[in-house]
Structure formats: structure tokens, C-alpha cells
Motif scaffolding. Sequence first.
Motif, PDB file in Angstrom:
ATOM      1  N   TRP A  31      26.792  34.192  41.352  1.00  0.00           N
ATOM      2  CA  TRP A  31      27.081  35.634  41.879  1.00  0.00           C
ATOM      3  C   TRP A  31      26.824  35.555  43.563  1.00  0.00           C
ATOM      4  O   TRP A  31      27.127  36.856  44.019  1.00  0.00           O
ATOM      5  CB  TRP A  31      25.783  36.594  41.639  1.00  0.00           C
ATOM      6  CG  TRP A  31      25.672  36.754  40.176  1.00  0.00           C
ATOM      7  CD1 TRP A  31      25.245  36.412  39.009  1.00  0.00           C
ATOM      8  CD2 TRP A  31      26.840  37.432  39.142  1.00  0.00           C
ATOM      9  NE1 TRP A  31      25.069  36.798  37.916  1.00  0.00           N
ATOM     10  CE2 TRP A  31      26.342  37.709  37.952  1.00  0.00           C
ATOM     11  CE3 TRP A  31      27.985  38.380  39.631  1.00  0.00           C
ATOM     12  CZ2 TRP A  31      26.995  38.255  37.034  1.00  0.00           C
ATOM     13  CZ3 TRP A  31      28.633  38.996  38.385  1.00  0.00           C
ATOM     14  CH2 TRP A  31      28.270  38.990  37.305  1.00  0.00           C
ATOM     15  N   ALA A  32      26.799  34.420  43.966  1.00  0.00           N
ATOM     16  CA  ALA A  32      26.770  34.498  45.486  1.00  0.00           C
ATOM     17  C   ALA A  32      28.155  35.032  46.131  1.00  0.00           C
ATOM     18  O   ALA A  32      28.154  35.250  47.436  1.00  0.00           O
ATOM     19  CB  ALA A  32      26.443  32.868  45.883  1.00  0.00           C
ATOM     20  N   ASP A  33      29.036  35.368  45.313  1.00  0.00           N
ATOM     21  CA  ASP A  33      30.075  35.853  45.926  1.00  0.00           C
ATOM     22  C   ASP A  33      29.725  37.332  46.577  1.00  0.00           C
ATOM     23  O   ASP A  33      28.963  38.052  46.109  1.00  0.00           O
ATOM     24  CB  ASP A  33      31.562  36.251  44.949  1.00  0.00           C
ATOM     25  CG  ASP A  33      31.918  34.884  44.228  1.00  0.00           C
ATOM     26  OD1 ASP A  33      31.838  33.894  45.121  1.00  0.00           O
ATOM     27  OD2 ASP A  33      32.377  34.794  43.250  1.00  0.00           O
ATOM     28  N   PRO A  34      30.676  37.963  47.423  1.00  0.00           N
ATOM     29  CA  PRO A  34      30.294  39.166  48.191  1.00  0.00           C
ATOM     30  C   PRO A  34      30.573  40.278  46.819  1.00  0.00           C
ATOM     31  O   PRO A  34      31.619  39.898  46.155  1.00  0.00           O
ATOM     32  CB  PRO A  34      31.150  39.275  49.138  1.00  0.00           C
ATOM     33  CG  PRO A  34      32.015  38.040  49.491  1.00  0.00           C
ATOM     34  CD  PRO A  34      31.725  37.073  48.173  1.00  0.00           C
ATOM     35  N   LEU A  35      29.897  41.250  47.027  1.00  0.00           N
ATOM     36  CA  LEU A  35      30.128  42.355  46.323  1.00  0.00           C
ATOM     37  C   LEU A  35      31.389  42.946  46.676  1.00  0.00           C
ATOM     38  O   LEU A  35      31.382  43.538  47.873  1.00  0.00           O
ATOM     39  CB  LEU A  35      28.777  43.276  46.263  1.00  0.00           C
ATOM     40  CG  LEU A  35      28.705  44.491  45.324  1.00  0.00           C
ATOM     41  CD1 LEU A  35      28.491  43.712  43.890  1.00  0.00           C
ATOM     42  CD2 LEU A  35      27.415  45.104  45.682  1.00  0.00           C
ATOM     43  N   PRO A  36      32.117  43.428  45.689  1.00  0.00           N
ATOM     44  CA  PRO A  36      33.218  44.131  46.099  1.00  0.00           C
ATOM     45  C   PRO A  36      33.281  45.729  46.486  1.00  0.00           C
ATOM     46  O   PRO A  36      31.977  46.058  45.934  1.00  0.00           O
ATOM     47  CB  PRO A  36      34.273  43.963  44.884  1.00  0.00           C
ATOM     48  CG  PRO A  36      33.748  43.041  44.018  1.00  0.00           C
ATOM     49  CD  PRO A  36      32.380  42.920  44.386  1.00  0.00           C
ATOM     50  N   LEU A  66      31.343  48.638  37.722  1.00  0.00           N
ATOM     51  CA  LEU A  66      30.093  48.119  36.994  1.00  0.00           C
ATOM     52  C   LEU A  66      30.371  47.408  35.689  1.00  0.00           C
ATOM     53  O   LEU A  66      29.899  46.420  35.024  1.00  0.00           O
ATOM     54  CB  LEU A  66      29.425  49.492  36.543  1.00  0.00           C
ATOM     55  CG  LEU A  66      28.433  50.154  37.252  1.00  0.00           C
ATOM     56  CD1 LEU A  66      27.944  51.643  37.202  1.00  0.00           C
ATOM     57  CD2 LEU A  66      27.208  49.297  37.561  1.00  0.00           C
ATOM     58  N   GLU A  67      31.715  47.750  35.064  1.00  0.00           N
ATOM     59  CA  GLU A  67      32.031  47.176  34.033  1.00  0.00           C
ATOM     60  C   GLU A  67      32.691  45.617  34.370  1.00  0.00           C
ATOM     61  O   GLU A  67      32.647  44.956  33.409  1.00  0.00           O
ATOM     62  CB  GLU A  67      33.508  47.865  33.551  1.00  0.00           C
ATOM     63  CG  GLU A  67      33.032  49.212  32.802  1.00  0.00           C
ATOM     64  CD  GLU A  67      34.284  50.000  32.496  1.00  0.00           C
ATOM     65  OE1 GLU A  67      35.496  49.971  32.833  1.00  0.00           O
ATOM     66  OE2 GLU A  67      34.255  50.813  31.324  1.00  0.00           O
ATOM     67  N   ALA A  68      33.043  45.308  35.561  1.00  0.00           N
ATOM     68  CA  ALA A  68      33.598  43.932  35.797  1.00  0.00           C
ATOM     69  C   ALA A  68      32.054  43.292  35.624  1.00  0.00           C
ATOM     70  O   ALA A  68      32.250  41.760  35.687  1.00  0.00           O
ATOM     71  CB  ALA A  68      33.677  43.986  37.040  1.00  0.00           C
ATOM     72  N   LEU A  69      30.948  43.596  35.620  1.00  0.00           N
ATOM     73  CA  LEU A  69      29.716  42.707  35.449  1.00  0.00           C
ATOM     74  C   LEU A  69      29.582  42.360  34.008  1.00  0.00           C
ATOM     75  O   LEU A  69      28.860  41.422  33.819  1.00  0.00           O
ATOM     76  CB  LEU A  69      28.398  43.743  35.932  1.00  0.00           C
ATOM     77  CG  LEU A  69      28.113  44.246  37.173  1.00  0.00           C
ATOM     78  CD1 LEU A  69      27.111  45.277  37.306  1.00  0.00           C
ATOM     79  CD2 LEU A  69      27.903  42.930  37.899  1.00  0.00           C
ATOM     80  N   GLY A  70      30.555  42.793  33.070  1.00  0.00           N
ATOM     81  CA  GLY A  70      30.437  42.734  31.681  1.00  0.00           C
ATOM     82  C   GLY A  70      29.768  43.483  31.012  1.00  0.00           C
ATOM     83  O   GLY A  70      28.401  44.191  31.645  1.00  0.00           O
ATOM     84  N   THR A  71      29.877  44.163  29.995  1.00  0.00           N
ATOM     85  CA  THR A  71      29.514  45.257  29.107  1.00  0.00           C
ATOM     86  C   THR A  71      28.837  44.534  27.701  1.00  0.00           C
ATOM     87  O   THR A  71      29.256  43.510  27.222  1.00  0.00           O
ATOM     88  CB  THR A  71      30.149  46.349  29.075  1.00  0.00           C
ATOM     89  OG1 THR A  71      31.453  46.069  28.073  1.00  0.00           O
ATOM     90  CG2 THR A  71      30.361  46.715  30.323  1.00  0.00           C
ATOM     91  N   VAL A  72      27.705  45.087  27.362  1.00  0.00           N
ATOM     92  CA  VAL A  72      27.338  45.039  25.901  1.00  0.00           C
ATOM     93  C   VAL A  72      27.241  46.330  25.281  1.00  0.00           C
ATOM     94  O   VAL A  72      27.224  47.420  26.000  1.00  0.00           O
ATOM     95  CB  VAL A  72      25.786  44.340  25.913  1.00  0.00           C
ATOM     96  CG1 VAL A  72      26.178  42.831  26.483  1.00  0.00           C
ATOM     97  CG2 VAL A  72      24.940  45.207  26.476  1.00  0.00           C
ATOM     98  N   SER A  73      27.010  46.357  23.990  1.00  0.00           N
ATOM     99  CA  SER A  73      26.946  47.745  23.141  1.00  0.00           C
ATOM    100  C   SER A  73      25.849  47.198  22.153  1.00  0.00           C
ATOM    101  O   SER A  73      25.921  46.305  21.611  1.00  0.00           O
ATOM    102  CB  SER A  73      28.203  48.045  22.829  1.00  0.00           C
ATOM    103  OG  SER A  73      28.823  47.222  21.709  1.00  0.00           O
ATOM    104  N   PHE A  74      25.347  48.361  21.749  1.00  0.00           N
ATOM    105  CA  PHE A  74      24.536  48.518  20.539  1.00  0.00           C
ATOM    106  C   PHE A  74      24.217  49.887  19.909  1.00  0.00           C
ATOM    107  O   PHE A  74      24.448  50.797  20.581  1.00  0.00           O
ATOM    108  CB  PHE A  74      22.854  47.900  20.739  1.00  0.00           C
ATOM    109  CG  PHE A  74      22.279  48.600  22.038  1.00  0.00           C
ATOM    110  CD1 PHE A  74      21.580  49.952  21.689  1.00  0.00           C
ATOM    111  CD2 PHE A  74      22.220  48.014  22.955  1.00  0.00           C
ATOM    112  CE1 PHE A  74      20.876  50.304  22.915  1.00  0.00           C
ATOM    113  CE2 PHE A  74      21.396  48.701  24.269  1.00  0.00           C
ATOM    114  CZ  PHE A  74      20.926  49.920  24.287  1.00  0.00           C
ATOM    115  N   THR A  75      23.907  49.915  18.621  1.00  0.00           N
ATOM    116  CA  THR A  75      23.818  51.468  18.192  1.00  0.00           C
ATOM    117  C   THR A  75      22.221  51.451  17.671  1.00  0.00           C
ATOM    118  O   THR A  75      21.546  50.622  17.263  1.00  0.00           O
ATOM    119  CB  THR A  75      24.806  51.249  16.778  1.00  0.00           C
ATOM    120  OG1 THR A  75      25.899  51.061  16.888  1.00  0.00           O
ATOM    121  CG2 THR A  75      24.508  52.598  16.033  1.00  0.00           C
ATOM    122  N   THR A  76      21.716  52.719  18.258  1.00  0.00           N
ATOM    123  CA  THR A  76      20.388  52.941  18.091  1.00  0.00           C
ATOM    124  C   THR A  76      20.410  54.476  17.730  1.00  0.00           C
ATOM    125  O   THR A  76      21.072  55.292  18.054  1.00  0.00           O
ATOM    126  CB  THR A  76      19.424  52.533  19.444  1.00  0.00           C
ATOM    127  OG1 THR A  76      18.310  52.587  18.990  1.00  0.00           O
ATOM    128  CG2 THR A  76      20.064  53.151  20.576  1.00  0.00           C
TER     129      THR A  76
END
Length: 178
Positions: A31-36, A66-76
Motif C-alpha cells: 500500500w506504500a503506493d500513492p493514493l490515486p 473504494l471498489e479498487a480496495l477490493g470488496t467482500v459481501s455477506f448476507t445478514t
Amino acid sequence: MLPLNRHSRMTRKVFLRVVGALLIGLAAPAWADPLPTPVEKPILTVSGHISVTNRGALAAFDRASLEALGTVSFTTTTPWYKEPVTFEGAPLARLMERLGARGETIVATALNDYSGEIPMEDVRNRQVILALKRDGRYMPVSDKGPLCIVYDFDHDPEAKKRKYYSRSVWQVVRLAIQ
């Protein structure tokens, strides 16, 4: 090793600091890369005790970043919907890691200035996401969007308590790391 004596231009102390800084740099996370910089209008800004920014002292995110961070999902199940709901979004822990957050509390603020405090301990020990989607669709402002903090209530019985429900802020637009 470089010869270091009292006539050298670099003292042993300075040399060790330089070597230490280089070693820390080599051990830095990916993550040391600059934040776009967001391409679209930002939907979230993060401030406070963060080391990675892209807009002065702030970190700004549009939906794509935000999606570029990677997403997860769950049902609750939640107190807000009659049926179980599937939420999808960026794990809050991943966002905090990406920003180099080093605080004890996240203050999430909504469009209407409602705010809730999320202990960093929750981020480390529970499944907490910054949801962008509900049941496969982006959440509009009229239905808790653009972002909503959600715990996986069904898979964490401890989280089915009022204090965790109050931490589930919706219409989130700002996070402050304290």
C-alpha cells in the motif's frame, strides 16, 4: 562497510539512521503506493490520524477507488429491513490499512451530520464493511447510501446488540480517525 571515523563526512549515527530508513522502506507494505486522486466526484473523505492522503491532509474516494480496495459481501439480517440483505463493500480494516490509520476510534459522519463512533478494535476483530451495494445495487441516498457501515450481525452474535447497531451509520460521507 564504509569506513567511518571522526574525519568521515557521515557519522556512524547518521549512517545507521540512513540504513534504518532504507530497511523500513523495503519492509513497507504494498500500500506504500500513492493514493490515486478520484476521477469522479468523491463520495467519502477521511481525515485525522492517517499517513496516506491525496487531497492535502485528506484522503478522498470516489466509488471506483473504494471498489479498487477490493470488496467482500455477506448476507445478514438488520433491524432496518424485514428480510435478510446482502451487503457488498470494502472491508473497513482494509481501508484503514491502506490509509496507514493509527487511531483508536473512527468517527463516521452522515449526510445529515449524524455521527457514530466505531472503535478500531471492531475493525480488527469483527467483519465490518463500508457497504456500497445492497442486494447487488448501489445504494442511493434515499436508501442509506451512498455508503453504509455494516457489521455481519448474523455471523457475529455479539454484534446483535444496540451498541453495534448504533455504530452502523448510513449515508456516510466522512470518516475521522482519532
